[in-house]
Design an enzyme around this catalytic site. Structure first.
Site, PDB file in Angstrom:
ATOM      1  N   SER A 171       4.699  29.278  23.804  1.00 16.06           N
ATOM      2  CA  SER A 171       3.356  29.621  24.267  1.00 16.06           C
ATOM      3  C   SER A 171       3.311  29.838  25.783  1.00 16.06           C
ATOM      4  O   SER A 171       2.375  30.466  26.278  1.00 16.06           O
ATOM      5  CB  SER A 171       2.365  28.529  23.870  1.00 16.06           C
ATOM      6  OG  SER A 171       2.761  27.295  24.429  1.00 16.06           O
ATOM      7  N   ASP A 433      -5.760  20.228  28.290  1.00 22.69           N
ATOM      8  CA  ASP A 433      -4.498  20.971  28.296  1.00 22.69           C
ATOM      9  C   ASP A 433      -4.020  21.056  29.734  1.00 22.69           C
ATOM     10  O   ASP A 433      -4.563  21.822  30.536  1.00 22.69           O
ATOM     11  CB  ASP A 433      -4.720  22.374  27.699  1.00 22.69           C
ATOM     12  CG  ASP A 433      -3.457  23.230  27.752  1.00 22.69           C
ATOM     13  OD1 ASP A 433      -2.427  22.764  28.305  1.00 22.69           O
ATOM     14  OD2 ASP A 433      -3.502  24.375  27.249  1.00 22.69           O
ATOM     15  N   HIS A 436      -0.523  24.538  29.812  1.00 17.29           N
ATOM     16  CA  HIS A 436      -0.666  25.988  30.007  1.00 17.29           C
ATOM     17  C   HIS A 436      -1.434  26.274  31.291  1.00 17.29           C
ATOM     18  O   HIS A 436      -1.861  25.349  31.980  1.00 17.29           O
ATOM     19  CB  HIS A 436      -1.386  26.600  28.793  1.00 17.29           C
ATOM     20  CG  HIS A 436      -0.635  26.371  27.517  1.00 17.29           C
ATOM     21  ND1 HIS A 436      -1.009  25.434  26.590  1.00 17.29           N
ATOM     22  CD2 HIS A 436       0.484  26.945  27.046  1.00 17.29           C
ATOM     23  CE1 HIS A 436      -0.142  25.434  25.578  1.00 17.29           C
ATOM     24  NE2 HIS A 436       0.775  26.345  25.840  1.00 17.29           N
TER      25      HIS A 436
END
Ligand SMILES: *[C@@H]1O[C@H](CO)[C@@H](O)[C@H](O)[C@H]1NC(C)=O
Ligand SMILES: *[C@@H]1O[C@H](CO)[C@@H](O)[C@H](O)[C@H]1NC(C)=O
Ligand SMILES: *[C@@H]1O[C@H](CO)[C@@H](O)[C@H](O)[C@H]1NC(C)=O
Length: 457
Positions: A171, A433, A436
């Protein structure tokens, strides 16, 4: 379970994991197991359990992308540049060390409108998800001994004319690919021509430039079966002697036509930290994070990561030997991207810092980050040296670890979802998160360095 993920991370950072007595190792292995569910969330929150192949239809947003680039807000096109950064190629790029530098304030608007770029997956669309502070948008990376030129969509698309660039990895590879699409489509429209498995495989074409950008989901590069809590599969299965042909077969031009990959941006690492069973020659040859449960030889994931990279890069050189006359191919390896969790995730722990970068020297790189980065840099150099004589493949590391390590403010934090604080109101923990990157954000700088790597000779 999020707590455990953090404990695992800290353990790894402390270099203690492999030194613990067996009983503790088992305990920690259990932590790791449970923690995997969390990483899975990070890595692909919306991934479907099955791998249904959807027809390649252009998404609704493509209608917007097809409008002329001049319809975008003008101030996103006209970043006023300092004299030092006007050229597309830095004169000192051949010798410049981009890893050594600092983040400096940059009052200019970001290079694109994060709300308007439809290539961004929901989890990284921080502004659309409600992040209203904008301080994280106004920084630029200043290497100590040279300048890093602004990203030039024109220069990038000129290089990419009649070529296909594929982002291969997890990702984080997707995060970087989406950033690139936002940077490029702010200037030139692209058409989404393929979309499968919830965006894990995507391909866009810039018709004006006959340039193709694609994303291939391949978190291990070699063939693997990802662990899946739903199906009771608690370990990844990695087949070290089998390549993931979903992308590797495209590297070889034999398949022909527009799917042949001319440039690969490889970005992997996070999934190697998840408990895994390693297979080779039809046998189990080791395991990471399995403890006593599976009675396999405990193996360092660092060693496996290096082994996988070495095999993959050698195979890319080997296959290209059969492909003379197709021009030089590029393999750019993005180094490990650091996360910034602080404390216990399931108690609502945020990223370590949400306003502004760390200053130079304020944040040392962790042990895992240092090792994973070093492995990529060394294997890219080794592949480049081995390939130099006989092949048309160029290998280079896009060394972002140190630069990204200083950007705890650039992660989505709670804004990985819309209305993140609704959960809190209902008594559920808010998830963060801190792995990312928001877009626009620090990940755009990855592509600035990628462009300089492409243009360097
Ligand atoms: C960004 O795009 C959104 C959606 O198209 C638009 O509403 C907004 O005004 C744009 N922001 C700027 C600063 O141009
Ligand atoms: C367009 O690019 C592809 C490679 O991506 C190439 O095979 C093809 O020949 C190009 N088409 C033209 C008209 O140059
Ligand atoms: C674990 O593996 C070793 C070596 O292969 C074997 O001798 C032992 O019996 C195994 N133990 C269990 C509980 O399966």
């Amino acid at each position: 379970m999020l707590t455990n993920f953090l404990k695992t991370q800290q353990l790894q950072n402390d270099k203690q994991l492999f030194l613990l007595p067996k009983r503790q190792l088992v305990t920690y292995a259990l932590y790791v197991l449970v923690a995997v569910a969390l990483l899975y969330l990070f890595v692909d929150p919306a991934a479907p359990a099955s791998s249904t192949v959807k027809p390649s239809v252009a998404a609704p947003w493509m209608q917007e992308e097809l409008t002329p680039p001049s319809s975008s807000p003008p101030h996103y096109h006209e970043r006023s540049r300092s004299a030092a950064t006007t050229q597309a190629v830095s004169s000192s790029s051949a010798s410049c060390d981009y890893t050594d530098g600092e983040w400096l304030p940059d009052p200019r608007p970001p290079p694109y409108n994060g709300t308007a770029c439809e290539a961004i997956k929901d989890g990284r669309s921080c502004m659309a998800n409600g992040r209203t502070d904008t301080g994280y948008l106004h920084w630029r990376w200043q290497p100590r001994q040279c300048d890093l030129p602004d990203f030039s969509p024109e220069a990038f698309l000129r290089w990419l004319r009649n070529k296909h660039m594929a982002f291969v990895g997890d990702s984080l590879a997707r995060n970087q690919a989406e950033s690139l699409m936002c940077l490029l489509t702010s200037r030139s429209p692209a058409e989404l021509v393929r979309r499968e498995e919830d965006g894990r495989f995507r391909r866009w074409v810039f018709r004006e430039h006959n340039a193709t950008v694609s994303i291939f989901w391949s978190p291990f590069l070699v063939r693997g079966v990802e662990k899946s809590e739903h199906d009771g599969v608690r370990y990844n299965q990695l087949f070290l002697d089998a390549f993931d042909e979903r992308w590797m077969s495209r590297w070889l031009a034999a398949g022909g036509g527009d799917v042949t990959i001319d440039a690969a941006v490889v970005s992997v690492g996070q999934w190697f930290r998840i408990p895994s069973v390693y297979h080779e020659g039809g046998k189990v040859v080791g395991c990471y994070g399995c403890g006593k449960e599976l009675n396999h030889t405990e193996t360092s994931f660092f060693a496996v990561f290096r082994d996988v990279l070495r095999r993959t890069l050698a195979e890319m050189t080997r296959r290209n030997h059969h492909e003379h006359g197709h021009g030089e191919k590029l393999v750019a390896l993005t180094t490990f991207s650091p996360s910034h969790f602080d404390g216990e995730w399931n108690k609502g722990a945020p990223c370590t810092k949400t306003t502004g970068p760390y200053r130079k020297g304020e944040k040392e790189m962790g042990y895992t980050e240092t090792e994973m980065r070093k492995i990529v840099v060394e294997e890219a150099a080794a592949a480049a040296a081995a390939a130099a004589a006989a092949s048309e493949v160029r290998f280079a590391a896009v060394d972002v670890t140190a630069m990204a390590n200083l950007r705890p403010d650039g992660h989505p934090g709670p804004y990985m979802r819309k209305n993140p604080f609704a959960a809190a109101e209902e008594g559920r923990p808010v998830q963060h998160d801190c792995l990312h990157w928001c877009m626009p954000g620090p990940v755009d700088t990855f592509n600035q360095i990628l462009l300089q790597t492409m243009l360097r000779r």
